[in-house]
Design an enzyme around this catalytic site. Structure first.
Site, PDB file in Angstrom:
ATOM      1  N   GLN A 244      -4.073  10.144   1.020  1.00  0.00           N
ATOM      2  CA  GLN A 244      -2.993  10.951   0.435  1.00  0.00           C
ATOM      3  C   GLN A 244      -3.261  11.257  -0.346  1.00  0.00           C
ATOM      4  OE1 GLN A 244      -0.776   6.625   0.793  1.00  0.00           O
ATOM      5  NE2 GLN A 244       0.607   7.551   2.194  1.00  0.00           N
TER       6      GLN A 244
ATOM      7  N   HIS B  85       2.525   8.096  -8.570  1.00  0.00           N
ATOM      8  CA  HIS B  85       3.664   6.904  -8.144  1.00  0.00           C
ATOM      9  C   HIS B  85       4.377   7.457 -10.040  1.00  0.00           C
ATOM     10  CE1 HIS B  85       1.250   5.228  -5.307  1.00  0.00           C
ATOM     11  NE2 HIS B  85       2.457   4.965  -4.684  1.00  0.00           N
TER      12      HIS B  85
ATOM     13  N   LYS C  98      14.477   8.524   1.737  1.00  0.00           N
ATOM     14  CA  LYS C  98      13.770   9.269   1.292  1.00  0.00           C
ATOM     15  C   LYS C  98      14.273  11.215   1.452  1.00  0.00           C
ATOM     16  CE  LYS C  98      11.740   8.420   5.804  1.00  0.00           C
ATOM     17  NZ  LYS C  98      10.995   8.631   5.913  1.00  0.00           N
TER      18      LYS C  98
ATOM     19  N   ARG D 140      -5.118   2.995   8.345  1.00  0.00           N
ATOM     20  CA  ARG D 140      -4.089   2.070   9.524  1.00  0.00           C
ATOM     21  C   ARG D 140      -4.191   1.644  10.964  1.00  0.00           C
ATOM     22  NH1 ARG D 140       1.805   5.433   6.931  1.00  0.00           N
ATOM     23  NH2 ARG D 140       0.941   4.729   4.553  1.00  0.00           N
TER      24      ARG D 140
ATOM     25  N   HIS E 134       8.048   7.101  -4.850  1.00  0.00           N
ATOM     26  CA  HIS E 134       6.082   7.310  -4.399  1.00  0.00           C
ATOM     27  C   HIS E 134       6.435   8.853  -4.124  1.00  0.00           C
ATOM     28  CE1 HIS E 134       3.250   4.902  -1.159  1.00  0.00           C
ATOM     29  NE2 HIS E 134       4.149   6.394  -1.035  1.00  0.00           N
TER      30      HIS E 134
ATOM     31  N   CYS F  44       0.147   2.130  -3.698  1.00  0.00           N
ATOM     32  CA  CYS F  44       1.425   1.546  -4.264  1.00  0.00           C
ATOM     33  C   CYS F  44       1.170   0.355  -4.748  1.00  0.00           C
ATOM     34  CB  CYS F  44       2.275   1.359  -3.759  1.00  0.00           C
ATOM     35  SG  CYS F  44       2.554   2.089  -2.713  1.00  0.00           S
TER      36      CYS F  44
ATOM     37  N   ASP G  87      -1.289  11.176  -3.051  1.00  0.00           N
ATOM     38  CA  ASP G  87       0.200  10.150  -3.591  1.00  0.00           C
ATOM     39  C   ASP G  87       0.187  10.040  -4.959  1.00  0.00           C
ATOM     40  OD1 ASP G  87       1.722   8.617  -2.927  1.00  0.00           O
ATOM     41  OD2 ASP G  87      -0.143   6.410  -2.144  1.00  0.00           O
TER      42      ASP G  87
END
Length: 644
Positions: free
Chosen positions: A378, A382, A461, A360, A507, A331, A380
């Site tokens: 990911q 946004h 979420k 991570r 997200h 992000c 991902d």
RNA sequence: GCCAAUAUAGCUCAGCUGGUAGAGCAACGGUUUCGUAAACCGUAGGUCAAGGGUUCGAGUCCCUUUAUUGGCUCCA
């Protein structure tokens, strides 16, 4: 009180129990019962009843009854452990989904060799058929009893229970345990059980507390069901993605890189197919795709709050004496991309996707095959929007996610997580966004469970959970409203009023991570991927080397048509080649011998066992293409086609 | 990170109480040219996870480290 069983009614004295009532009203009904329901409420067979109603016997097929039996089994186990190891202190021992456990504080740790001994003692307790006697005590007496019995964990539990309540206990033989119940009338009704594993578990689930020893077990209505269950676990292990990844040459993990997976050629074919599919549906859904850097400087991570809060989970490095971090999330980079220019309300919503590789530092004990890794991609995206657009965007993400899961035939569960204790943002904003998530789910008529207080600190979420082969659930898709980063990064757009406004940010991921999704996918299909995903779609098998030329020609033709084919020209018998192709779970085996070479045909055999002889190359290729292009989950040539 | 267990050939595993490593499959060489889940014969392959210790002697016993497995905690 007036009790009805199977339409038969009778007046009973208050305090009569279900067992006696069944005996009197309907002998047959009571025979296989483990517990009962009075007006739908679970009651024990021996429990004194006090109200009118309809009483139903429930057997092992009922979840509630299964729970009762397993709960009693956990008490039997605790009793056995106390007998064998008098120094053991009792913590808690509930029934769980597939069995039960009990936590003990042991003077000497239990070893796996102790489990059979405990089972033997349990067997003895069951044979003696102790009654499960329930009694209640006022709090003070309860405390006294547990102190006398030297059970400090029970004392702690009682101290935390509400003041005014009477506490219930169960006694079976010499064993007494603080417990809300319900239980079986007697231990003899446990028909089949097995202790399955030994593990550590923190007292009251907090790592600040002492680690206790947990013994897991399961119980069934009869030996056959227990055997079937254990057999099923063994079968499930064969579908384990870690095993299949190695066997099918897809991916693996090595000691040199804990949590950093290797993808081999076939695994990459699968991965690339997934990415292609992902790009296609995202383009269609109005997403653009970007790529942000793997490494960004400390200042950015300080601005996002990661440096402060998640430092120990980040890999950091120095470049020219400046601090940098490998991104743990996409992000902040995505936001920099957003802020490269000024946006108008007319531009919104903006949907920006990124297949972003993040790192991570997960705790060593948390790593698990491809499901929990330290480096993962990911899928991902946004989304930046106005407040008014929130609901529509949520629904859009849901539709996309649902479409993808359906394409793979995955059952999934939806969870909504709300504001946690530690959170940022105004009450108003939390109210607005939580309501938006609920409204969207309700409007879509999606069944979901609520995890109170389980949201991210920056917003509520929705999570999508898929199951692995052993029934463990893994979060894949997620949709998070973010009320933190737009502020931290001072994001804006220009509204119709000419003023600058703060956009709302969503997200989200659909697959979650490519790695985890591939792990789940592998287990879901047991390695037998549908044609469109199969790294190798067909293998050509020759019977003698007289067929080599025809086989090579077919391979070329199929590759030209975009099909993924392997060829096996080895000097081996056809049975051997079929066996190997079958073990590699290749969808179609194409056999070419003298006959086929002469006719210019193939004999097809599917991994499910369908056989089709004398198939023309043309028909083979067209049918396979059609099956692959339609992303069909079932083969074109079914087993019934055998007679054709 | 915590509790427990495990680590032997590319894979799956055997190796009892310490006496110096073995099988099947795979690989390689040969024979065989075969019709739908394993042809036959032979060859080679191991610092027994790494490091330290006990012992005349360690795959085996002890300690440390690493990784893995099952849980717990964590998962922004």
């Amino acid at each position: 009180m007036l009790i009805t069983v199977n339409g038969k009614q009778k007046e009973f004295d208050k305090g009569a129990n279900a067992l006696d009532i069944f005996k009197e009203l309907d002998k047959e009904a009571g025979k296989g019962a483990i517990a009962a329901r009075l007006n739908g409420e679970l009651v024990e067979l021996m429990q004194p009843l006090t109200e009118d109603g309809t009483l139903e016997p429930i057997g092992f097929e009922d979840d509630g009854a299964r729970h009762v039996m397993r709960h009693t089994a956990s008490h039997v186990m605790a009793s056995a452990v106390k007998t064998l190891f008098p120094g053991a202190k009792l913590a808690i021992g509930p029934a769980i989904d597939n069995g039960f456990y009990y936590d003990f504080d042991m003077p000497e740790p239990l070893t796996p060799e102790d489990l059979p001994k405990i089972e033997k003692e349990m067997q003895r307790i069951i044979k003696r058929n102790h009654r499960e006697e329930r009694f209640t005590l006022p709090r003070v007496e309860a405390l006294k009893l547990m102190e006398e019995m030297n059970e400090p964990y029970k004392v702690e539990l009682i101290n935390d229970l509400p003041e005014d309540e009477e506490l219930s206990f169960y006694r079976q033989g010499d064993f007494v345990d603080l417990c809300a119940g319900p239980h079986l009338p007697s231990t003899g009704r446990i028909k089949a059980f097995k202790l399955t594993s030994l593990a550590g578990a923190y007292w009251r689930g907090s790592e600040k507390n002492k680690m206790l020893q947990r013994v897991y077990g399961t119980a069934f209505n009869d030996k056959e069901s227990l055997e079937a269950y254990l057999q099923q676990i063994e079968e499930a292990k064969k579908r384990d993605h870690r095993r299949l990844g190695r066997e099918l040459d897809l991916f693996d993990l090595m000691e040199e890189g804990p949590g950093f997976p290797f993808f081999y050629a076939k695994g990459m074919v699968l991965r690339n197919i997934l990415e292609d599919y992902w790009r296609k549906i995202h383009r269609k859904a109005g997403y653009e795709e970007i790529k942000t850097p793997l490494i960004l400087n400390r200042e950015l991570w300080e601005q996002s709050g990661h440096w402060e809060n998640y430092r120990e989970n980040m890999y950091t490095l120095k470049i020219d004496d400046e601090d940098y971090a490998i991104k743990p999330m996409n992000c902040p980079g995505g936001i920099l991309a957003y802020k490269r220019r000024l946006w108008s309300y007319r531009d919104l919503p903006v949907r920006v996707g990124e297949l972003g590789l993040v790192h991570r530092h997960e705790k060593s004990g948390a790593l698990h095959g491809l499901m929990r890794v330290r480096a993962f991609t990911q899928d991902d995206a946004h989304l930046y929007m106005t407040k008014e657009q929130i609901k529509d965007e949520i629904m859009g993400v849901y539709h996309l996610t649902n479409q993808v899961y359906q394409a793979f035939g995955f059952p999934y569960k939806v969870e909504l997580s709300t504001r946690p204790e530690k959170s940022v943002g105004t009450d108003e904003m939390w109210e607005l966004s939580t309501q938006a998530l609920k409204d969207a789910l309700d409007e879509l008529k999606v069944p979901y469970t609520i995890n109170e207080g389980d949201g991210a600190f920056y917003g509520p979420k929705i999570d999508f959970h898929l199951q692995d082969s052993l029934g463990r659930s893994w979060q894949c898709g997620t949709l998070q409203l973010d009320m933190n980063l737009p502020d931290r990064f001072d994001m804006e757009y220009v509204g119709p009023d000419g003023e600058k406004h703060r956009p709302v940010m969503i997200h989200r991921t659909v697959l979650g991570s490519m790695e985890r999704f591939i792990g789940i996918l592998t287990e879901h299909f047991g390695g037998a991927f549908p044609l469109w995903l199969a790294p190798v779609q067909a293998r050509i098998l020759t019977i003698t080397d007289r067929a080599n030329e025809a086989a090579r020609a077919l391979k070329e033709q199929m590759e030209e048509a975009g099909l993924r084919v392997e060829i096996d020209l080895r000097n081996e018998k056809i049975g051997f080649k079929v066996r190997e192709a079958q073990m590699m779970k290749i969808p179609y085996m194409l056999v070419i011998g003298d006959r086929e070479a002469e006719e210019g045909t193939v004999s097809l055999r599917s991994r499910q066992g369908a056989n089709v002889n004398g198939l023309s190359h043309q028909e083979l290729i067209e049918t396979m293409q059609k099956e692959a292009d339609s992303r069909s989950l079932s083969p074109s040539w079914q087993a019934e086609a055998r007679d054709k």
